[in-house]
Write a protein that holds these residues in place. Structure first.
Motif, PDB file in Angstrom:
ATOM      1  N   THR A 158     -39.320 -28.917 -72.662  1.00 12.33           N
ATOM      2  CA  THR A 158     -40.008 -27.937 -71.819  1.00 12.33           C
ATOM      3  C   THR A 158     -39.313 -27.828 -70.470  1.00 12.33           C
ATOM      4  O   THR A 158     -39.116 -26.724 -69.957  1.00 12.33           O
ATOM      5  CB  THR A 158     -41.494 -28.307 -71.652  1.00 12.33           C
ATOM      6  OG1 THR A 158     -42.083 -28.390 -72.962  1.00 12.33           O
ATOM      7  CG2 THR A 158     -42.238 -27.275 -70.828  1.00 12.33           C
ATOM      8  N   VAL A 159     -38.914 -28.964 -69.899  1.00 14.70           N
ATOM      9  CA  VAL A 159     -38.162 -28.937 -68.635  1.00 14.70           C
ATOM     10  C   VAL A 159     -36.897 -28.103 -68.815  1.00 14.70           C
ATOM     11  O   VAL A 159     -36.564 -27.263 -67.971  1.00 14.70           O
ATOM     12  CB  VAL A 159     -37.808 -30.365 -68.164  1.00 14.70           C
ATOM     13  CG1 VAL A 159     -36.840 -30.327 -66.984  1.00 14.70           C
ATOM     14  CG2 VAL A 159     -39.064 -31.137 -67.790  1.00 14.70           C
ATOM     15  N   LYS A 160     -36.197 -28.311 -69.930  1.00 10.17           N
ATOM     16  CA  LYS A 160     -34.955 -27.570 -70.206  1.00 10.17           C
ATOM     17  C   LYS A 160     -35.228 -26.066 -70.306  1.00 10.17           C
ATOM     18  O   LYS A 160     -34.480 -25.256 -69.750  1.00 10.17           O
ATOM     19  CB  LYS A 160     -34.333 -28.094 -71.500  1.00 10.17           C
ATOM     20  CG  LYS A 160     -33.029 -27.433 -71.857  1.00 10.17           C
ATOM     21  CD  LYS A 160     -32.446 -28.038 -73.140  1.00 10.17           C
ATOM     22  CE  LYS A 160     -31.187 -27.318 -73.548  1.00 10.17           C
ATOM     23  NZ  LYS A 160     -30.643 -27.844 -74.807  1.00 10.17           N
ATOM     24  N   ALA A 161     -36.289 -25.683 -71.007  1.00  8.91           N
ATOM     25  CA  ALA A 161     -36.620 -24.267 -71.164  1.00  8.91           C
ATOM     26  C   ALA A 161     -36.993 -23.639 -69.821  1.00  8.91           C
ATOM     27  O   ALA A 161     -36.533 -22.546 -69.485  1.00  8.91           O
ATOM     28  CB  ALA A 161     -37.758 -24.091 -72.169  1.00  8.91           C
ATOM     29  N   VAL A 162     -37.825 -24.323 -69.040  1.00 12.38           N
ATOM     30  CA  VAL A 162     -38.234 -23.796 -67.731  1.00 12.38           C
ATOM     31  C   VAL A 162     -37.032 -23.703 -66.809  1.00 12.38           C
ATOM     32  O   VAL A 162     -36.839 -22.695 -66.116  1.00 12.38           O
ATOM     33  CB  VAL A 162     -39.362 -24.659 -67.111  1.00 12.38           C
ATOM     34  CG1 VAL A 162     -39.625 -24.264 -65.657  1.00 12.38           C
ATOM     35  CG2 VAL A 162     -40.642 -24.529 -67.937  1.00 12.38           C
ATOM     36  N   THR A 163     -36.171 -24.722 -66.805  1.00 14.77           N
ATOM     37  CA  THR A 163     -34.975 -24.705 -65.967  1.00 14.77           C
ATOM     38  C   THR A 163     -34.067 -23.548 -66.347  1.00 14.77           C
ATOM     39  O   THR A 163     -33.561 -22.829 -65.467  1.00 14.77           O
ATOM     40  CB  THR A 163     -34.226 -26.051 -66.089  1.00 14.77           C
ATOM     41  OG1 THR A 163     -35.098 -27.101 -65.669  1.00 14.77           O
ATOM     42  CG2 THR A 163     -32.968 -26.065 -65.228  1.00 14.77           C
ATOM     43  N   ALA A 164     -33.861 -23.322 -67.630  1.00 12.59           N
ATOM     44  CA  ALA A 164     -33.010 -22.212 -68.081  1.00 12.59           C
ATOM     45  C   ALA A 164     -33.624 -20.872 -67.684  1.00 12.59           C
ATOM     46  O   ALA A 164     -32.913 -19.953 -67.249  1.00 12.59           O
ATOM     47  CB  ALA A 164     -32.811 -22.288 -69.597  1.00 12.59           C
ATOM     48  N   PHE A 165     -34.943 -20.736 -67.813  1.00 12.46           N
ATOM     49  CA  PHE A 165     -35.624 -19.505 -67.404  1.00 12.46           C
ATOM     50  C   PHE A 165     -35.451 -19.287 -65.902  1.00 12.46           C
ATOM     51  O   PHE A 165     -35.139 -18.177 -65.452  1.00 12.46           O
ATOM     52  CB  PHE A 165     -37.111 -19.576 -67.770  1.00 12.46           C
ATOM     53  CG  PHE A 165     -37.905 -18.380 -67.335  1.00 12.46           C
ATOM     54  CD1 PHE A 165     -37.801 -17.174 -68.010  1.00 12.46           C
ATOM     55  CD2 PHE A 165     -38.759 -18.455 -66.250  1.00 12.46           C
ATOM     56  CE1 PHE A 165     -38.527 -16.057 -67.614  1.00 12.46           C
ATOM     57  CE2 PHE A 165     -39.505 -17.357 -65.843  1.00 12.46           C
ATOM     58  CZ  PHE A 165     -39.380 -16.150 -66.520  1.00 12.46           C
ATOM     59  N   GLN A 166     -35.634 -20.333 -65.116  1.00 12.69           N
ATOM     60  CA  GLN A 166     -35.464 -20.222 -63.674  1.00 12.69           C
ATOM     61  C   GLN A 166     -34.041 -19.798 -63.321  1.00 12.69           C
ATOM     62  O   GLN A 166     -33.844 -18.912 -62.473  1.00 12.69           O
ATOM     63  CB  GLN A 166     -35.807 -21.556 -62.987  1.00 12.69           C
ATOM     64  CG  GLN A 166     -37.288 -21.879 -63.030  1.00 12.69           C
ATOM     65  CD  GLN A 166     -37.600 -23.280 -62.544  1.00 12.69           C
ATOM     66  OE1 GLN A 166     -36.838 -24.224 -62.775  1.00 12.69           O
ATOM     67  NE2 GLN A 166     -38.728 -23.421 -61.857  1.00 12.69           N
ATOM     68  N   LYS A 167     -33.052 -20.393 -63.958  1.00 13.72           N
ATOM     69  CA  LYS A 167     -31.654 -20.018 -63.693  1.00 13.72           C
ATOM     70  C   LYS A 167     -31.421 -18.553 -64.032  1.00 13.72           C
ATOM     71  O   LYS A 167     -30.782 -17.825 -63.274  1.00 13.72           O
ATOM     72  CB  LYS A 167     -30.700 -20.901 -64.500  1.00 13.72           C
ATOM     73  CG  LYS A 167     -30.578 -22.305 -63.963  1.00 13.72           C
ATOM     74  CD  LYS A 167     -29.635 -23.131 -64.824  1.00 13.72           C
ATOM     75  CE  LYS A 167     -29.546 -24.555 -64.309  1.00 13.72           C
ATOM     76  NZ  LYS A 167     -28.687 -25.393 -65.172  1.00 13.72           N
ATOM     77  N   ARG A 168     -31.935 -18.143 -65.171  1.00 16.35           N
ATOM     78  CA  ARG A 168     -31.758 -16.754 -65.619  1.00 16.35           C
ATOM     79  C   ARG A 168     -32.390 -15.772 -64.646  1.00 16.35           C
ATOM     80  O   ARG A 168     -31.861 -14.685 -64.397  1.00 16.35           O
ATOM     81  CB  ARG A 168     -32.377 -16.613 -67.017  1.00 16.35           C
ATOM     82  CG  ARG A 168     -32.222 -15.262 -67.640  1.00 16.35           C
ATOM     83  CD  ARG A 168     -32.556 -15.297 -69.117  1.00 16.35           C
ATOM     84  NE  ARG A 168     -33.915 -15.588 -69.440  1.00 16.35           N
ATOM     85  CZ  ARG A 168     -34.908 -14.704 -69.441  1.00 16.35           C
ATOM     86  NH1 ARG A 168     -34.686 -13.459 -69.086  1.00 16.35           N
ATOM     87  NH2 ARG A 168     -36.122 -15.062 -69.797  1.00 16.35           N
ATOM     88  N   LYS A 169     -33.498 -16.153 -64.052  1.00 15.07           N
ATOM     89  CA  LYS A 169     -34.222 -15.274 -63.123  1.00 15.07           C
ATOM     90  C   LYS A 169     -33.762 -15.425 -61.674  1.00 15.07           C
ATOM     91  O   LYS A 169     -34.263 -14.738 -60.793  1.00 15.07           O
ATOM     92  CB  LYS A 169     -35.729 -15.538 -63.209  1.00 15.07           C
ATOM     93  CG  LYS A 169     -36.342 -15.062 -64.512  1.00 15.07           C
ATOM     94  CD  LYS A 169     -36.212 -13.560 -64.637  1.00 15.07           C
ATOM     95  CE  LYS A 169     -37.048 -12.984 -65.727  1.00 15.07           C
ATOM     96  NZ  LYS A 169     -37.029 -11.531 -65.727  1.00 15.07           N
TER      97      LYS A 169
END
Length: 190
Positions: A150-161
């Motif tokens: 979940t940390v990985k998914a949220v981090t990737a979403f944050q980077k993308r945004k």
């Protein structure tokens, strides 16, 4: 029917304390002011009975976590959600509409606060996981455990945004995930 409406544009938020054990972050500290303004200007997606959307699934989980509903899951805003939404709105002195409107989104965002690794609020975490499954990581397991995946998914979403990536799902990430434009690749800054 999906509708959008202008949301609140204030960027100062009262962050609520959480039970996760990682150091508290400011939800994307270091995010450029242009990205913050762009995220805060994105319109909330209003939801009402009959609507189908991943946002409905997440709202069900949040309302379940807060004790207003009893079923985390399902992407249809069913008629049995209307009264729990009205009870939530009444409890937070919001206009009682039975819809997930601008004011209700704002109250949910404030109540969710910061959610990070090892957070014990399982239904709240599931709501975040459902959103990340739709927006970032289709294979993310929805298990209510805010662990490394979940940390990985949220981090990737944050980077993308364009959000300062810290893996903490806070108010800025919440708006980026649930407001209009959540499905776009980047945060539009024009």
């Amino acid at each position: 029917m999906r509708r959008t409406t202008l949301g609140l544009t204030a960027t100062a938020l009262a962050l609520t304390a959480t039970t996760y054990t990682a150091a508290a972050h400011a939800d994307g500290a270091g995010t450029s002011p242009a990205i913050v303004r762009a995220i805060e200007s994105q319109q909330w997606v209003e939801l009402e009975a009959g609507d189908r959307d991943y946002r409905v699934t997440s709202v069900r989980c949040f309302l379940t976590q807060f004790g207003y509903y009893n079923h985390c899951g399902g992407d249809v805003f069913t008629q049995d959600m209307v009264q729990p939404v009205k009870r939530y709105q009444t409890a937070y002195d919001l206009p009682v509409t039975g819809r997930i409107d601008v004011e209700t989104w704002g109250a949910l965002r404030d109540r969710v606060g910061n959610t990070g690794q090892n957070d014990a609020r399982k239904n709240q975490v599931k709501g975040i996981q459902y959103a990340m499954q739709k927006l970032q990581a289709p294979t993310l397991k929805v298990d209510g455990l805010y662990g490394p995946a979940t940390v990985k998914a949220v981090t990737a979403f944050q980077k993308r945004k364009g959000i300062g990536a810290d893996g903490v799902f806070g108010p800025r990430t919440f708006r980026a995930a649930f407001a209009e434009g959540a499905e776009t690749k980047h945060t539009p800054t024009h």
